[in-house]
Motif scaffolding. Structure first.
Motif, PDB file in Angstrom:
ATOM      1  N   ALA A 103      25.200  43.552  42.948  1.00 20.13           N
ATOM      2  CA  ALA A 103      25.658  44.923  42.040  1.00 20.13           C
ATOM      3  C   ALA A 103      26.385  45.803  42.506  1.00 20.13           C
ATOM      4  O   ALA A 103      27.189  46.623  41.942  1.00 20.13           O
ATOM      5  N   GLY A 104      25.977  46.446  43.707  1.00 20.03           N
ATOM      6  CA  GLY A 104      26.339  47.298  44.679  1.00 20.03           C
ATOM      7  C   GLY A 104      27.810  47.125  44.858  1.00 20.03           C
ATOM      8  O   GLY A 104      28.683  47.933  44.775  1.00 20.03           O
ATOM      9  N   SER A 105      28.100  45.882  45.098  1.00 19.87           N
ATOM     10  CA  SER A 105      29.821  45.570  45.359  1.00 19.87           C
ATOM     11  C   SER A 105      30.390  45.704  44.174  1.00 19.87           C
ATOM     12  O   SER A 105      31.714  46.273  44.306  1.00 19.87           O
ATOM     13  N   ILE A 106      29.904  45.595  43.127  1.00 20.02           N
ATOM     14  CA  ILE A 106      30.682  45.663  41.802  1.00 20.02           C
ATOM     15  C   ILE A 106      30.751  47.480  41.570  1.00 20.02           C
ATOM     16  O   ILE A 106      31.651  47.860  41.171  1.00 20.02           O
ATOM     17  N   GLU A 107      29.586  48.075  41.966  1.00 18.90           N
ATOM     18  CA  GLU A 107      29.841  49.469  42.059  1.00 18.90           C
ATOM     19  C   GLU A 107      31.045  50.052  42.571  1.00 18.90           C
ATOM     20  O   GLU A 107      31.660  51.004  42.287  1.00 18.90           O
ATOM     21  N   TYR A 108      31.010  49.537  43.747  1.00 21.16           N
ATOM     22  CA  TYR A 108      31.952  49.755  44.814  1.00 21.16           C
ATOM     23  C   TYR A 108      33.401  49.420  44.247  1.00 21.16           C
ATOM     24  O   TYR A 108      34.437  50.203  44.468  1.00 21.16           O
ATOM     25  N   LEU A 109      33.672  48.331  43.716  1.00 19.36           N
ATOM     26  CA  LEU A 109      34.702  47.903  43.271  1.00 19.36           C
ATOM     27  C   LEU A 109      35.289  48.515  42.054  1.00 19.36           C
ATOM     28  O   LEU A 109      36.486  48.679  41.738  1.00 19.36           O
ATOM     29  N   THR A 110      34.418  49.120  41.340  1.00 21.89           N
ATOM     30  CA  THR A 110      34.736  49.996  40.193  1.00 21.89           C
ATOM     31  C   THR A 110      34.264  51.528  40.053  1.00 21.89           C
ATOM     32  O   THR A 110      33.404  51.758  39.298  1.00 21.89           O
ATOM     33  N   PRO A 111      34.720  52.215  40.982  1.00 16.63           N
ATOM     34  CA  PRO A 111      34.133  53.507  41.141  1.00 16.63           C
ATOM     35  C   PRO A 111      34.690  54.734  40.217  1.00 16.63           C
ATOM     36  O   PRO A 111      35.451  54.138  39.373  1.00 16.63           O
ATOM     37  N   ASP A 112      34.058  55.809  40.345  1.00 11.34           N
ATOM     38  CA  ASP A 112      34.836  56.814  39.331  1.00 11.34           C
ATOM     39  C   ASP A 112      36.091  56.641  39.117  1.00 11.34           C
ATOM     40  O   ASP A 112      36.831  56.565  40.047  1.00 11.34           O
ATOM     41  N   ASN A 113      36.604  57.188  37.832  1.00 11.49           N
ATOM     42  CA  ASN A 113      38.037  57.121  37.548  1.00 11.49           C
ATOM     43  C   ASN A 113      38.317  58.218  36.595  1.00 11.49           C
ATOM     44  O   ASN A 113      37.296  58.569  36.073  1.00 11.49           O
ATOM     45  N   ASP A 114      39.568  58.203  36.023  1.00 10.82           N
ATOM     46  CA  ASP A 114      39.982  59.036  35.019  1.00 10.82           C
ATOM     47  C   ASP A 114      39.261  58.469  33.779  1.00 10.82           C
ATOM     48  O   ASP A 114      38.855  57.264  33.525  1.00 10.82           O
ATOM     49  N   ASP A 115      38.915  59.755  32.980  1.00 12.20           N
ATOM     50  CA  ASP A 115      38.114  59.203  31.662  1.00 12.20           C
ATOM     51  C   ASP A 115      38.797  58.053  30.727  1.00 12.20           C
ATOM     52  O   ASP A 115      37.826  57.228  29.923  1.00 12.20           O
ATOM     53  N   ASP A 116      40.216  58.219  30.841  1.00  8.90           N
ATOM     54  CA  ASP A 116      40.872  57.126  29.956  1.00  8.90           C
ATOM     55  C   ASP A 116      41.226  55.862  30.622  1.00  8.90           C
ATOM     56  O   ASP A 116      42.200  55.189  30.145  1.00  8.90           O
ATOM     57  N   HIS A 117      40.753  55.674  31.844  1.00  9.21           N
ATOM     58  CA  HIS A 117      41.341  54.761  32.844  1.00  9.21           C
ATOM     59  C   HIS A 117      40.177  53.533  32.287  1.00  9.21           C
ATOM     60  O   HIS A 117      38.990  53.564  32.303  1.00  9.21           O
ATOM     61  N   TRP A 118      40.816  52.402  32.142  1.00  8.08           N
ATOM     62  CA  TRP A 118      40.159  50.992  31.904  1.00  8.08           C
ATOM     63  C   TRP A 118      40.123  50.203  33.461  1.00  8.08           C
ATOM     64  O   TRP A 118      40.882  49.633  33.763  1.00  8.08           O
ATOM     65  N   ASP A 119      38.777  49.871  33.863  1.00  9.90           N
ATOM     66  CA  ASP A 119      38.733  48.707  34.763  1.00  9.90           C
ATOM     67  C   ASP A 119      38.395  47.683  34.016  1.00  9.90           C
ATOM     68  O   ASP A 119      37.274  47.391  33.331  1.00  9.90           O
ATOM     69  N   ILE A 120      39.022  46.529  34.385  1.00  5.38           N
ATOM     70  CA  ILE A 120      38.925  45.159  33.705  1.00  5.38           C
ATOM     71  C   ILE A 120      38.319  44.216  34.582  1.00  5.38           C
ATOM     72  O   ILE A 120      39.001  43.750  35.393  1.00  5.38           O
ATOM     73  N   ILE A 121      37.148  44.046  34.495  1.00  8.45           N
ATOM     74  CA  ILE A 121      36.262  43.215  35.440  1.00  8.45           C
ATOM     75  C   ILE A 121      36.295  41.813  35.231  1.00  8.45           C
ATOM     76  O   ILE A 121      35.816  41.357  34.046  1.00  8.45           O
ATOM     77  N   GLU A 122      36.704  41.325  36.108  1.00  8.47           N
ATOM     78  CA  GLU A 122      36.739  39.650  36.011  1.00  8.47           C
ATOM     79  C   GLU A 122      35.354  39.230  35.971  1.00  8.47           C
ATOM     80  O   GLU A 122      34.479  39.270  36.883  1.00  8.47           O
ATOM     81  N   GLY A 123      34.994  38.401  35.039  1.00  7.52           N
ATOM     82  CA  GLY A 123      33.833  37.626  34.885  1.00  7.52           C
ATOM     83  C   GLY A 123      33.584  36.414  35.769  1.00  7.52           C
ATOM     84  O   GLY A 123      34.484  36.028  36.157  1.00  7.52           O
ATOM     85  N   GLN A 124      32.176  36.075  35.907  1.00  6.43           N
ATOM     86  CA  GLN A 124      32.095  34.954  36.987  1.00  6.43           C
ATOM     87  C   GLN A 124      30.820  34.409  36.188  1.00  6.43           C
ATOM     88  O   GLN A 124      29.794  34.980  35.701  1.00  6.43           O
ATOM     89  N   GLY A 125      30.780  33.006  36.238  1.00  6.71           N
ATOM     90  CA  GLY A 125      29.487  32.399  35.984  1.00  6.71           C
ATOM     91  C   GLY A 125      29.038  32.306  34.484  1.00  6.71           C
ATOM     92  O   GLY A 125      29.992  32.621  33.522  1.00  6.71           O
ATOM     93  N   SER A 126      27.786  32.382  34.095  1.00  6.34           N
ATOM     94  CA  SER A 126      27.316  32.444  32.766  1.00  6.34           C
ATOM     95  C   SER A 126      25.937  32.771  32.761  1.00  6.34           C
ATOM     96  O   SER A 126      25.267  32.239  33.673  1.00  6.34           O
ATOM     97  N   LEU A 127      25.377  33.691  31.872  1.00  6.91           N
ATOM     98  CA  LEU A 127      24.083  33.984  32.021  1.00  6.91           C
ATOM     99  C   LEU A 127      23.175  32.751  31.733  1.00  6.91           C
ATOM    100  O   LEU A 127      22.109  32.669  31.795  1.00  6.91           O
ATOM    101  N   PHE A 128      23.879  31.808  30.878  1.00  5.11           N
ATOM    102  CA  PHE A 128      23.005  30.547  30.437  1.00  5.11           C
ATOM    103  C   PHE A 128      23.279  29.164  31.455  1.00  5.11           C
ATOM    104  O   PHE A 128      22.823  28.312  31.122  1.00  5.11           O
ATOM    105  N   HIS A 129      24.140  29.735  32.694  1.00 10.71           N
ATOM    106  CA  HIS A 129      24.263  28.476  33.497  1.00 10.71           C
ATOM    107  C   HIS A 129      23.119  28.725  34.618  1.00 10.71           C
ATOM    108  O   HIS A 129      23.560  29.554  35.451  1.00 10.71           O
ATOM    109  N   VAL A 130      22.350  27.678  34.610  1.00  7.18           N
ATOM    110  CA  VAL A 130      21.375  27.714  35.717  1.00  7.18           C
ATOM    111  C   VAL A 130      21.743  28.102  37.248  1.00  7.18           C
ATOM    112  O   VAL A 130      20.993  28.522  38.205  1.00  7.18           O
TER     113      VAL A 130
END
Length: 333
Positions: free
Chosen positions: A198-225
């Motif tokens: 989780a910390g690595s994703i905080e690092y990857l998506t740091p503070d930015n302009d209020d109107d800037h979008w970080d588009i985070i690539e998803g991984q896995g699934s909450l339903f995939h054991v």
């Protein structure tokens, strides 16, 4: 840096989905793919020129990229002869597999002797912090799926493209080997020690302009054991303001888990949203992405309309169509 262009190595991939790394590069950075190398029995095809090593070298390819993502991330012994020959031919090698090129002593020895480079993109290059959950400026959106390999990366890349086309500030944030090979940087999330994911994703998506979008690539699934842990790290570390639900409607079971059926989109919404609101109480589900590659045009159109009517959210196939309606939903937040 990994030198381009690439020769995409498909090996003996048993199906098209197994070569999703190569598919992603071909679809999103076609200028970096001069051809494909397929072994006997390969059932994947990028519709690129089939080349041997000499032909690819003559065409300008500099790096042979292992474009196969098999279960467990193993470098097959059957591939070794080709990989050794590629090094001797003057290619660098790049791989996103868990089985590291540098740990294969025969490959490492040939690379040293030939002065070639082995690129293991699944090796973290940063000492990531433990997540602290502190609210960051800027906006973030995360694609979450009913299963693995349902189109979360394609959704994120298409969304980034649509936002930029609208004149919005946007950055695609890669979290897996294919995204990293496409964009040249990111976090190899499933290779990060669990306490720091989780910390690595905080690092990857740091503070930015209020109107800037970080588009985070998803991984896995909450339903995939097998892979739900990486998804949770994205949900909490990403602190998304918005979620896009992703689904592939022709799956008979979870990928690699024949005894597990896919959840419904309603179940995904009702599970993912409360978890996302732990880190960001303002998070909303804003749209749905459907991977319709196995449906005809008519079937796809009917299915998308059905889901949109049932879920009350803009529903698109962002690769077959585009992600403009999803981008508009984000812009409305």
């Amino acid at each position: 840096m990994i030198e381009t262009p690439y020769l995409l190595f498909l090996g003996d991939a048993p199906d098209q989905l197994s070569a999703k790394v190569a598919q992603g590069i071909k679809d999103w950075r076609p200028e970096n793919a001069v051809g494909q190398f397929r072994m006997e029995g390969c059932k994947a095809d990028m519709k690129l020129p089939d080349m041997d090593l000499a032909a690819a070298k003559a065409a300008g390819a500099k790096t042979l990229v292992i474009g196969v993502a098999n279960r467990g991330g193993i470098i097959s012994q059957a591939w070794k002869k080709v990989l050794v020959e590629a090094l001797e031919e003057g290619f660098d090698l790049a791989s996103g597999l868990h089985n590291l090129l540098r740990n294969e002593e025969d490959l490492a020895a040939v690379a040293r002797a030939c002065g070639r480079t082995l690129h293991d993109v699944r090796i973290p290059t940063v000492q990531y912090p433990i997540a602290n959950g502190v609210k960051r400026s800027g906006k973030r959106v995360l694609a979450v799926g009913t299963d693995c390999s349902v189109g979360k990366m394609y959704t994120a890349l298409a969304l980034d493209e649509s936002l930029r086309k609208m004149g919005k500030k946007s950055t695609f944030r890669a979290t897996g080997q294919t995204g990293i090979l496409i964009t040249g940087g990111g976090v190899p999330l499933d290779a990060v020690i669990a306490d720091f994911m989780a910390g690595s994703i905080e690092y990857l998506t740091p503070d930015n302009d209020d109107d800037h979008w970080d588009i985070i690539e998803g991984q896995g699934s909450l339903f995939h054991v097998s892979y739900s842990g990486v998804t949770m790290a994205l949900v909490h570390g990403g602190q998304p303001d918005a979620l896009i639900l992703c689904h592939e409607p022709t799956r008979e079971h979870m990928r690699g888990l024949p005894e597990y059926k896919l959840p419904t989109l309603e179940a995904l919404r009702d599970t993912a949203l409360p978890l996302a609101r732990v880190a960001n109480p303002a998070c909303e589900v804003v749209g749905i992405s459907i991977n319709t590659q196995h449906l005809s045009d008519e079937e796809a159109e009917a299915y998308l309309a059905k889901v949109e009517a049932e879920m009350g959210l803009p529903t698109v196939d962002p690769y077959r169509q585009n992600a403009d309606r999803l981008a508009e939903a984000l812009a409305a937040l």
